[in-house]
Scaffold this motif. Structure first.
Motif, PDB file in Angstrom:
ATOM      1  N   ARG A 186      45.240  12.440  66.357  1.00 58.44           N
ATOM      2  CA  ARG A 186      44.763  12.224  67.223  1.00 58.44           C
ATOM      3  C   ARG A 186      45.640  11.073  67.784  1.00 58.44           C
ATOM      4  O   ARG A 186      46.851  10.815  66.898  1.00 58.44           O
ATOM      5  CB  ARG A 186      43.546  11.181  66.766  1.00 58.44           C
ATOM      6  N   LEU A 187      45.609  10.292  69.145  1.00 54.12           N
ATOM      7  CA  LEU A 187      46.952   9.691  69.247  1.00 54.12           C
ATOM      8  C   LEU A 187      45.800   8.045  69.349  1.00 54.12           C
ATOM      9  O   LEU A 187      45.038   8.067  69.725  1.00 54.12           O
ATOM     10  CB  LEU A 187      47.081   9.645  70.994  1.00 54.12           C
ATOM     11  N   HIS A 188      46.596   7.252  69.375  1.00 52.99           N
ATOM     12  CA  HIS A 188      46.731   5.683  69.282  1.00 52.99           C
ATOM     13  C   HIS A 188      45.671   5.601  70.159  1.00 52.99           C
ATOM     14  O   HIS A 188      45.344   4.078  70.246  1.00 52.99           O
ATOM     15  CB  HIS A 188      47.866   5.257  68.235  1.00 52.99           C
ATOM     16  N   THR A 189      45.381   5.944  71.137  1.00 51.62           N
ATOM     17  CA  THR A 189      45.353   5.726  72.912  1.00 51.62           C
ATOM     18  C   THR A 189      43.466   5.770  72.624  1.00 51.62           C
ATOM     19  O   THR A 189      42.700   4.972  73.298  1.00 51.62           O
ATOM     20  CB  THR A 189      45.989   5.484  73.934  1.00 51.62           C
ATOM     21  N   LEU A 193      38.503   8.074  68.525  1.00 52.25           N
ATOM     22  CA  LEU A 193      39.432   8.434  67.389  1.00 52.25           C
ATOM     23  C   LEU A 193      39.464   7.580  66.249  1.00 52.25           C
ATOM     24  O   LEU A 193      39.911   7.661  65.445  1.00 52.25           O
ATOM     25  CB  LEU A 193      40.043   9.121  67.683  1.00 52.25           C
ATOM     26  N   ARG A 224      52.690   4.139  67.856  1.00 54.46           N
ATOM     27  CA  ARG A 224      52.130   4.849  66.924  1.00 54.46           C
ATOM     28  C   ARG A 224      51.951   3.887  65.433  1.00 54.46           C
ATOM     29  O   ARG A 224      50.820   4.588  64.660  1.00 54.46           O
ATOM     30  CB  ARG A 224      52.268   5.964  67.194  1.00 54.46           C
TER      31      ARG A 224
END
Ligand SMILES: Nc1nc2c(ncn2[C@@H]2O[C@H](COP(=O)(O)OP(=O)(O)OP(=O)(O)O)[C@@H](O)[C@H]2O)c(=O)[nH]1
Ligand SMILES: Nc1nc2c(ncn2[C@@H]2O[C@H](COP(=O)(O)OP(=O)(O)OP(=O)(O)O)[C@@H](O)[C@H]2O)c(=O)[nH]1
Ligand SMILES: [Mg+2]
Ligand SMILES: [Mg+2]
Lengths: 291, 301
Positions: A186-189, A193, A224
């Motif tokens: 997953r992306l931290h943005t 999620l 991240r």
């Protein structure tokens, strides 16, 4: 200055440092150390060296290099602990959860560690908390079969926390030493999620949360690492794809912002391609001293 | 965060020039430094950043700003032009029959991108097919197949065959009816000689019209060496940047474009098959510098 010459020593002044520090900053950026982190490291060096004296036989550049070596080592060796001992002493089953961005190598690292633990005489069960990505179940199942390990998996779309929880229950019922819990990349943005990751952390309560990132990552590594650490506090990091890359500055960035140790390096796609992280070697690599 | 700060410090030093109409060397030096910082924290290659900032500096000092233009707008225009000169327009993708092969590092997003591109072509009224030649990564076949089902496009793969060259050959034949063939390959990096040799062989059989290098937006300085190697082996005609839905700026793509003398084709903005966009230089440059619409300004000047 003349007086200093008489004693064979020279006092280092601010302007003497400008050029060597600029060169070092470029070198650190070239090695993918994040800019702000590089600047803070160089700032400590500047403060340390101004007003110091050097012997005439030494160049300022040499002194700066030595100071950099020490400063990098200090950052990169932060929080190092004996991983094997930690595992040995922990109550069984020990639950490890792997977090990180998409495609960095979480699932492959879990497969490698299953082999690593087997060599040390531990039994493991894999739990696939990636109930999202296409082919995720098939991928980890193939690894589990190749390694002869039990896999706990649910249908796609299921609750990731529930799968890992089932893995822990399976381990308890079957006397398994270690649970390796995978999570979807997953992306931290993505707020949703990241919230899901917090939930997994809360529900499962892992013994160790390991953040996986890749050695080829650049400046974003800081952002991240910080955000994953905020969502589900990490106990250590693993840097993959070190075989693809001769820099590895991401290690500095991650250790610096999280204050947590780098524990392993992934050095290829095979099950044995995992090495204990050695801070001294990484510093040498960063400074180009190993070539 | 850090990067936004850089964007704003660049904006700050440019704002100082607001009233001025002439630039002295110090003004230029200060701006060039901020531009360097922005580009370096966007992961653009260090030596490329130095080259770029040198030409920006020279031009800013030598070129006469058009009448009525502030010094600030003049510098911004030069920065924009230099970057556009490097990045160019989006890679040309004709809407006709063709074969496209994807290559790149492990986990960069090739398989996801092949399904996304197939979806994109199908929306343009063409019939695409994805051929999965990755025989190495566990689950690669299922992953590509499932993604293609989501994209509602044709798919070919053979989980029982371990020869990517054979799969490529069979796949092209089996999907003969399709207009656009998108060939996915296993992940590999520049130092893996055997895998580099393998992709050269696949390329020989597939004879693609276009090879795209798929790069993670977060790739660091290594982008240069990777791009060089892939270009030397198979010839890179365009770059795809993935995971731009994160905070990474994608400066590695700029390096890659410079190394391969190519351009950027597509952007990946998420994990679903619809999360794909054609590249558009202005938005990308704004992201790199952490600033707003530069094209508009440049046109005004
Ligand atoms: N060269 C190299 N490749 C690696 C290494 N670790 C993982 N890979 C490759 O990187 C790719 C992605 O690995 P995965 O384990 O699927 O990554 P992941 O983080 O689980 O990915 P998602 O679940 O999609 O987020 C695969 O092709 C792996 O074989 C490594 O240390 N070196
Ligand atoms: N958030 C986000 N994730 C992406 C994007 N593109 C790909 N991914 C994810 O990145 C991970 C790796 O993507 P893959 O398509 O498997 O990458 P690959 O290059 O085929 O990997 P290998 O075949 O192992 O070399 C997966 O978790 C994808 O869902 C994107 O644009 N945004
Ligand atoms: Mg995975
Ligand atoms: Mg793939």
């Amino acid at each position: 200055r003349a007086a200093a010459f008489a004693t064979g020593k020279v006092v280092i002044e601010e302007e003497d440092l400008e050029d060597p520090l600029w060169e070092l900053e470029m070198a650190l950026l070239q090695s993918d150390v994040e800019m702000q982190v590089a600047e803070e490291i160089l700032e400590t060096i500047r403060e340390k060296l101004i007003g110091e004296t050097r012997k005439q036989v030494q160049s300022t550049g040499q002194l700066v290099s030595e100071a950099l070596h020490d400063a990098l080592y200090e950052v990169i060796s932060v929080g190092q602990f004996d991983f094997d001992q930690r595992i040995a002493e922990a109550d069984k089953p020990v639950t490890l959860i792997f977090t990180g961005i998409n495609g960095v190598g979480k699932t492959t690292t879990i497969a490698k560690l299953a082999r690593y633990f087997e060599k040390q005489g531990y039994s493991t069960v894999l739990a696939n908390g990636d109930t999202y990505r296409a082919g995720a179940n098939e991928q980890i199942r193939e690894h589990a079969e190749a390694l002869g390990k039990k896999l706990i998996a649910h249908e796609q779309g299921g609750d990731p926390a529930a799968v890992i929880y089932d893995g822990v229950e399976y381990a308890e019922a079957h006397d398994i030493d270690i649970v390796l819990g995978d999570t979807a990349g997953r992306l931290h943005t993505s707020n949703d999620l990241m919230a899901q990751l917090e939930k997994i952390d809360r529900v499962v309560g892992p013994d160790l949360t390991l953040f996986v990132d890749e050695a080829v990552a650049g400046q974003d590594a800081v952002e991240r690492a910080r955000q994953f650490n905020d969502a589900a506090a990490i106990d250590g990091a693993i840097l993959t794809k070190a075989d693809a890359d001769s820099n590895g500055g991401a290690a500095i960035s991650i250790a610096y912002v999280t204050g947590k140790p780098i524990l392993f390096l992934g050095v290829g796609q095979g099950y044995d391609h995992i090495e204990k992280f050695d801070p001294e070697r990484m510093v040498e690599r960063l400074l180009g001293e190993d070539e | 965060m850090v990067l936004d700060n850089l964007g704003s410090s660049l904006r700050g030093s440019l704002d100082k020039l607001r009233g001025k109409s002439r630039l002295d060397e110090d003004d230029v030096q200060e701006i060039v430094k901020e531009i360097q910082r922005s580009l370096l924290s966007a992961d653009v290659d260090v030596s490329l950043v130095m080259d770029l900032s040198d030409s920006i500096k020279t031009r800013a000092l030598e070129e006469e700003p058009p009448g009525g233009t502030s010094a600030r707008d003049h510098v911004l225009k030069i920065v924009y032009e230099e970057l556009v000169g490097l990045i160019g327009e989006s890679t040309e993708i004709p809407l006709e029959s063709q074969t496209i092969m994807l290559a790149g590092l492990q986990g960069s997003g090739k398989t996801t991108t092949s399904a996304k591109m197939a979806w994109w072509f199908s929306k343009k009224g063409l019939r695409p097919a994805v051929i999965q030649t990755d025989t190495f990564r566990p689950g690669a076949y299922d992953q590509a197949k499932q993604m293609c089902e989501r994209a509602e496009v044709d798919f070919y793969g053979d989980p029982d065959c371990d020869d990517p060259v054979q799969i490529a050959r069979d796949g092209l034949e089996a999907t003969e009816d399709a207009d656009v063939h998108i060939v996915d390959t296993a992940g590999r990096h520049a130092l893996e000689d055997d895998l580099i040799a393998e992709i050269e062989e696949i390329e020989g059989v597939v004879q693609p019209d276009l090879n795209l290098l798929v790069l993670d937006a977060a790739i660091g300085q290594g982008a240069k060496e990777q791009a060089q190697q892939f270009d030397e082996s198979i010839g890179i005609g365009g770059v795809v940047i993935t995971k731009l839905d994160g905070t990474a700026k994608g400066g590695g793509a700029l390096t890659a474009v410079n190394e391969t003398d190519s351009s950027i084709a597509f952007l990946g903005m998420g994990e679903t098959v619809q999360d794909i966009e054609r590249f558009e230089p202005n938005g990308f440059i704004s992201r790199l510098l952490g600033m707003g619409d530069l094209k508009q300004l440049s046109e005004r000047v």
